[in-house]
Design an enzyme around this catalytic site. Structure first.
Site, PDB file in Angstrom:
ATOM      1  N   CYS A 211       0.868  -1.174   0.000  1.00 24.40           N
ATOM      2  CA  CYS A 211       0.000   0.000   0.000  1.00 24.40           C
ATOM      3  C   CYS A 211       0.900   1.217   0.000  1.00 24.40           C
ATOM      4  CB  CYS A 211      -0.925  -0.002   1.214  1.00 24.40           C
ATOM      5  SG  CYS A 211      -2.072   1.398   1.250  1.00 24.40           S
TER       6      CYS A 211
ATOM      7  N   GLU B 237      -3.668   0.943  -6.294  1.00 20.02           N
ATOM      8  CA  GLU B 237      -2.744  -0.134  -6.649  1.00 20.02           C
ATOM      9  C   GLU B 237      -2.568  -0.122  -8.166  1.00 20.02           C
ATOM     10  OE1 GLU B 237      -0.001  -1.738  -5.952  1.00 20.02           O
ATOM     11  OE2 GLU B 237      -1.040  -2.241  -4.071  1.00 20.02           O
TER      12      GLU B 237
END
Length: 382
Positions: A2, A163
């Protein structure tokens, strides 16, 4: 993994979205903001930093974090000695049967990227990137193991995270968020939590509103309009660890105040998003999971770590590649795009010439004729 998140909500919107049911009273409550000292009371950004909404958040940025109100860390007057006491108390509470009935929590601004309390020197030059904490090494790596033993568990709240899907040289970002907008509280309970927050101690509320107003006023007027009135969906809740770094007395950083930092716990990606990336944040799906992760006094680490697992509770959509630049903060960073939409063709050759206005084309043609006339005349003379 992340590495980017989004949280473009004003402070009061974040607090409302984090409303929970108090175990003491059984009534809905909003967590209070603990932003520490007001502006000007700290020497630099290493103090209790301010939270500013953003559609594109990267490491070393300040974000809202939930933690148990039992932590002396979260009290505005907390000192280094108090924090040391808190650390000892956390360890003792896990090794004894004594517990506290409180599940109360607060919101505090912390910087993304954990700096361990034992670090000496400039915290901005801490060599190791600790933005994420792999669950596989959370009890082995000293930076995380010590924070975990001290009960320094927290929950990072945001609208979602980004992402990237990599295909050759192309990197396509996706925005990930909760696939269910429902919360554990009804609209009436959320409203009751708002009413309860509005009737808290008048002096405390006044100071908090003054501080938030002062903090937020430093944003550009355009940004204030951009964030004002936004009603985001259910905020994402991610498990994390935090630590508190204190400057050495007499050092060049003495007087800056403590630095609060956090790391996001990550797990192997669930089968639903493994096509995108092999890692994902540890999502705490539901009030019970959030409460247990925060309640370091009553929930031992072994049980809390059992909450950390891959989950299939996310939805996603592709977004503009422009947000790949951390300086890109536009609101379309989180908006879906159509990957199959035809991209505009680049104007080349005849297409470029046709795009030129008739007057400019005529002028160009006349210039061409004027340049060709001397050459033609010279050839005729020869």
């Amino acid at each position: 993994m992340c590495g980017r998140t989004a949280c473009a909500c004003e402070p009061e919107v974040v607090a409302r979205a984090c409303t929970y049911r108090s175990k003491r009273t059984g009534t809905p409550r909003q967590p209070r903001w603990v932003n520490g000292k007001k502006k000007g009371d700290v020497g630099s950004a290493t103090g209790r930093a301010r939270y500013y909404p953003s559609f594109n958040v990267g490491p070393h940025t300040n974000m809202p974090v939930l933690l148990s109100s039992n932590h002396p860390h979260c009290m505005p007057s907390a000192s280094s000695a108090a924090c040391s006491t808190a650390s000892s108390s956390a360890v003792k509470s896990e090794s004894s049967s004594q517990s506290t009935p409180s599940n109360e929590r607060v919101l505090q601004t912390m910087r993304w990227g954990l700096v361990p309390t034992w670090h000496k020197g400039d915290p901005n030059k801490f060599g190791t990137m600790l933005n994420n904490c792999r669950i596989e090494g959370i009890q082995e790596k000293p930076s995380f193991r010590n924070a975990l033993k001290r009960g320094q568990r927290c929950v990072i709240v945001c609208e979602g995270f980004y992402e990237w899907q990599t295909s050759g040289k192309n990197k396509q970002p996706y925005f990930m968020s909760f696939n269910n907008s429902d919360t554990d509280l009804s609209d009436d309970e959320l409203a009751a939590g708002q009413d309860e927050a509005d009737t808290q101690d008048a002096v405390e509320a006044s100071e908090r509103e003054e501080q938030q107003s002062e903090d937020f006023s430093s944003s550009a007027d355009a940004d204030r309009v951009k964030f004002s009135g936004r009603k985001p969906g259910r905020l994402l809740t991610m498990a994390g660890l935090f630590d508190v770094w204190h400057p050495i007395p007499g050092s060049e950083f003495d007087g800056d105040g403590p630095l609060y930092t956090y790391s996001i716990v990550t797990v192997p990606a669930s089968s639903s998003i493994a096509w995108l990336h092999h890692r994902m944040p540890a999502i705490l799906d539901g009030e019970d999971a959030v409460q247990q992760w925060l309640d370091y006094s009553n929930v031992p680490n072994e049980k809390a770590l059992g909450l950390i697992q891959s989950t299939s509770c996310l939805k996603w959509h592709p977004v503009t590649q422009s947000m790949g630049n951390i300086r890109y903060k536009n609101s379309d960073s989180i908006l879906p795009i159509d990957l199959h939409a035809k991209k505009p063709m680049k104007a080349t050759g005849l297409t470029s010439w046709l795009k030129v206005s008739p007057s400019k084309r005529k002028a160009t043609e006349e210039d061409g004729k004027s340049a060709a006339e001397p050459v033609a005349k010279k050839k005729a003379e020869e």
